[in-house]
Enzyme design. Structure first.
Site, PDB file in Angstrom:
ATOM      1  N   TYR A 195       0.802  -1.278  -0.033  1.00 21.83           N
ATOM      2  CA  TYR A 195      -0.057   0.055  -0.248  1.00 21.83           C
ATOM      3  C   TYR A 195       1.023   1.279   0.008  1.00 21.83           C
ATOM      4  O   TYR A 195       1.968   1.534   0.718  1.00 21.83           O
ATOM      5  CB  TYR A 195      -0.904   0.170   1.132  1.00 21.83           C
ATOM      6  CG  TYR A 195      -1.653   1.129   1.492  1.00 21.83           C
ATOM      7  CD1 TYR A 195      -2.921   1.227   0.546  1.00 21.83           C
ATOM      8  CD2 TYR A 195      -1.577   2.086   2.304  1.00 21.83           C
ATOM      9  CE1 TYR A 195      -3.899   2.441   0.678  1.00 21.83           C
ATOM     10  CE2 TYR A 195      -2.576   3.014   2.566  1.00 21.83           C
ATOM     11  CZ  TYR A 195      -3.522   3.323   1.814  1.00 21.83           C
ATOM     12  OH  TYR A 195      -4.286   4.276   2.045  1.00 21.83           O
ATOM     13  N   ASP A 290       8.982   2.640   0.457  1.00 23.77           N
ATOM     14  CA  ASP A 290       8.175   3.579   1.107  1.00 23.77           C
ATOM     15  C   ASP A 290       8.466   3.080   2.337  1.00 23.77           C
ATOM     16  O   ASP A 290       8.034   1.996   2.823  1.00 23.77           O
ATOM     17  CB  ASP A 290       6.832   3.058   0.317  1.00 23.77           C
ATOM     18  CG  ASP A 290       5.581   3.719   1.089  1.00 23.77           C
ATOM     19  OD1 ASP A 290       5.857   4.389   2.156  1.00 23.77           O
ATOM     20  OD2 ASP A 290       4.695   3.707   0.690  1.00 23.77           O
ATOM     21  N   LYS A 318       4.003   8.988   9.382  1.00 25.79           N
ATOM     22  CA  LYS A 318       3.779   8.182  10.684  1.00 25.79           C
ATOM     23  C   LYS A 318       4.657   8.715  11.800  1.00 25.79           C
ATOM     24  O   LYS A 318       4.605   9.756  12.515  1.00 25.79           O
ATOM     25  CB  LYS A 318       3.998   6.706  10.570  1.00 25.79           C
ATOM     26  CG  LYS A 318       2.643   6.324   9.513  1.00 25.79           C
ATOM     27  CD  LYS A 318       2.619   4.790   9.771  1.00 25.79           C
ATOM     28  CE  LYS A 318       1.617   4.107   8.720  1.00 25.79           C
ATOM     29  NZ  LYS A 318       0.199   4.280   8.828  1.00 25.79           N
TER      30      LYS A 318
END
Ligand SMILES: Cc1ncc(COP(=O)(O)O)c(C=O)c1O
Length: 482
Positions: A195, A290, A318
């Site tokens: 994702y 990523d 995050k």
């Protein structure tokens, strides 16, 4: 009155398909089941635990469903794949979360990764408050951006320069445009089950919430937006070679989660990351890690430090926002200087680099950079995974799992799981749903999907881990008795 475990679980899980209009029925079935489970637990096992009830959560979530699609601001939070309704949080601190009914949880979601030093850390809160006194957003350069940028550049091997934005999705959108601008090519290779946020071009075999909802692609994404996105199989270099051969000199980038956290938890094989590094270099493609999830989590320098393989571009989010909205992408200077206004590749943001997020990130990284933190996070994660899997095996369940730094996961299957196809073909999703609810009712907050990883924080104690394992033992026993 004594109910069998099977009858209880049947009653419990027959309630999960109810829609919002039937929430009171669902709620009453669940609270009846809760009572029964408590009786059953007390009578049948020695490791009895209080089983929570969720009346206020149910009420708030019922209203939320009339106000927001699915009652949530992000899909996985709705618990669709595990059944039942979500609990509504009231507050968080350290390793714990409390819901609006006053139930306390050991939290292994950690607001989906950012809370690596523990929720609502006092030093972070104090710094945010001090910054807030100066204002919440400048829309102009601020020295805090330099400070966080220096910390990121010093820590992450591939990053010479960095651009801050507001989310991991935004970071990935900027990153893909940059890869295309730099190489003057359009096609990219991503991996099934990875994702990279919800931008159109990434919503192909996208794991996470997309897999959780059984939506490999989303309606509304134009075919043209994904036409240049080619999907390879994770941990399978041959699948990448084939695409590269079929699209010679056309691939702008190879983009991956260097440890997968959006198909459940999957580690790369030792040769996979280095193999991709070599293939990208040979084919003139940009290699992108990523690290929105893995950055500053599997080690201080991210997965690239942990595995010793350096990509060309890295996306982050995050942890570097310490619980406030943030994203970032960075890489080699010659690539990053294409980003506007240094170069022609446009990307912007009203709130990007805002002082509150920068402050939370700086304070979080200060705490996280202490020696030995990530070793300890991995030791605790391993203790948890080993303990839960041992309990599973004791009760006859097929289980496997793994860890990397403060990230972990397990599947209800024999394993090993190398990619999304292994995870989706073999893992017992129905069992996962029941497991999730029973753990929740006993005070352990796990990600509400088999296709998500777990997160350890610096504030989890051995006692928390042992308590979690004891509860897991009880729950896995109940599931085995079904
Ligand atoms: C690897 C990865 N990339 C990108 C994203 C998107 O980040 P955000 O949810 O902040 O948009 C996520 C979110 O979980 C992620 O795990």
């Amino acid at each position: 009155m004594k109910f069998t475990t099977t009858a209880i679980l049947t009653a419990l899980y027959s309630s999960v398909s109810y829609t919002s209009t039937a929430w009171t029925t669902t709620s009453s079935i669940r609270s009846m089941s809760n009572t029964n489970l408590r009786m059953s637990t007390t009578e049948e096992t020695t490791a009895s635990s209080n089983v929570y009830t969720f009346a206020k959560s149910e009420e708030i979530f019922a209203e939320a469903q009339t106000l927001m699609p699915g009652g949530v601001s992000s899909p996985v939070r709705a618990f669709k794949s595990v059944g039942g309704n979500p609990v509504v949080f009231d507050r968080v601190k350290g390793a714990y979360a409390w819901d609006v009914d006053g139930n306390q949880y050991i939290d292994y979601v950690g607001t989906w990764g950012p809370a690596i030093i523990g929720h609502a850390d006092d030093a972070v809160l104090d710094s945010i408050k001090a910054t807030m006194d100066k204002g919440t957003s400048f829309g102009a350069p601020c020295a805090l951006e330099n400070e966080l940028a220096k910390m990121v550049i010093a820590a992450v091997p591939s990053v010479d320069m960095v651009r801050f934005c507001n989310s991991g999705t935004e970071a990935c959108m900027g990153m893909i445009r940059l890869c295309r601008a730099y190489t003057n090519r359009e096609k990219v290779i991503k991996f099934e089950g990875c994702y990279h946020g919800h931008a159109d071009s990434f919503l192909v075999q996208a794991g996470s919430g997309v897999a959780t909802l059984g939506l490999p692609d989303s309606p509304g994404v134009p075919k043209s937006a994904t036409a240049a996105t080619l999907c390879a199989e994770y941990n399978n270099l041959e699948s990448v070679k084939t695409i590269l051969e079929e699209n010679k000199d056309e691939i702008a980038a190879i983009i991956l989660e260097p440890v997968v956290g959006n198909s459940g938890f999957i580690r790369p094989t030792p040769e996979f990351l280095q193999g991709l590094r070599d293939l990208a270099t040979e084919n003139g493609a940009v290699l992108v890690f990523d690290e929105v999830m893995t950055g500053f989590r599997v080690s201080y320098g991210g997965a690239q430090e942990y595995f010793g393989v350096t990509p060309d571009i890295t996306t982050m989010g995050k942890v570097i926002g310490g619980g406030l909205p943030v994203g970032a992408y960075g890489g080699k200077k010659e690539i990053m200087e294409l980003v506007a206004p240094a170069g022609p590749m446009y990307q912007a943001g009203t709130l990007s680099g805002n002082p509150l997020a920068m402050t939370a990130g700086i304070e979080t990284l200060k705490r996280l950079s202490a020696p030995g933190v990530h070793k300890e996070l991995e030791r605790m994660s391993q203790m948890l995974v080993d303990g839960v899997i041992a309990a599973g095996k004791k009760h006859g369940h097929a289980m496997c799992g793994g860890t990397a730094g403060g990230m972990f996961g397990w599947y209800f299957c024999e394993g090993p799981v190398y990619n999304f196809a292994d995870a989706s073909a073999n893992s017992d999703l129905e069992k996962f749903g029941k497991w999730h609810r029973l753990m929740l009712e006993r005070g352990v907050y796990l990600a509400p999907s088999q296709y998500e990883a777990g997160f350890m924080s610096m504030t989890h104690t051995e006692e928390d881990i042992q308590k979690t394992i004891a509860i897991a033992d009880e729950v896995l026993g109940l599931l085995a008795a079904e």
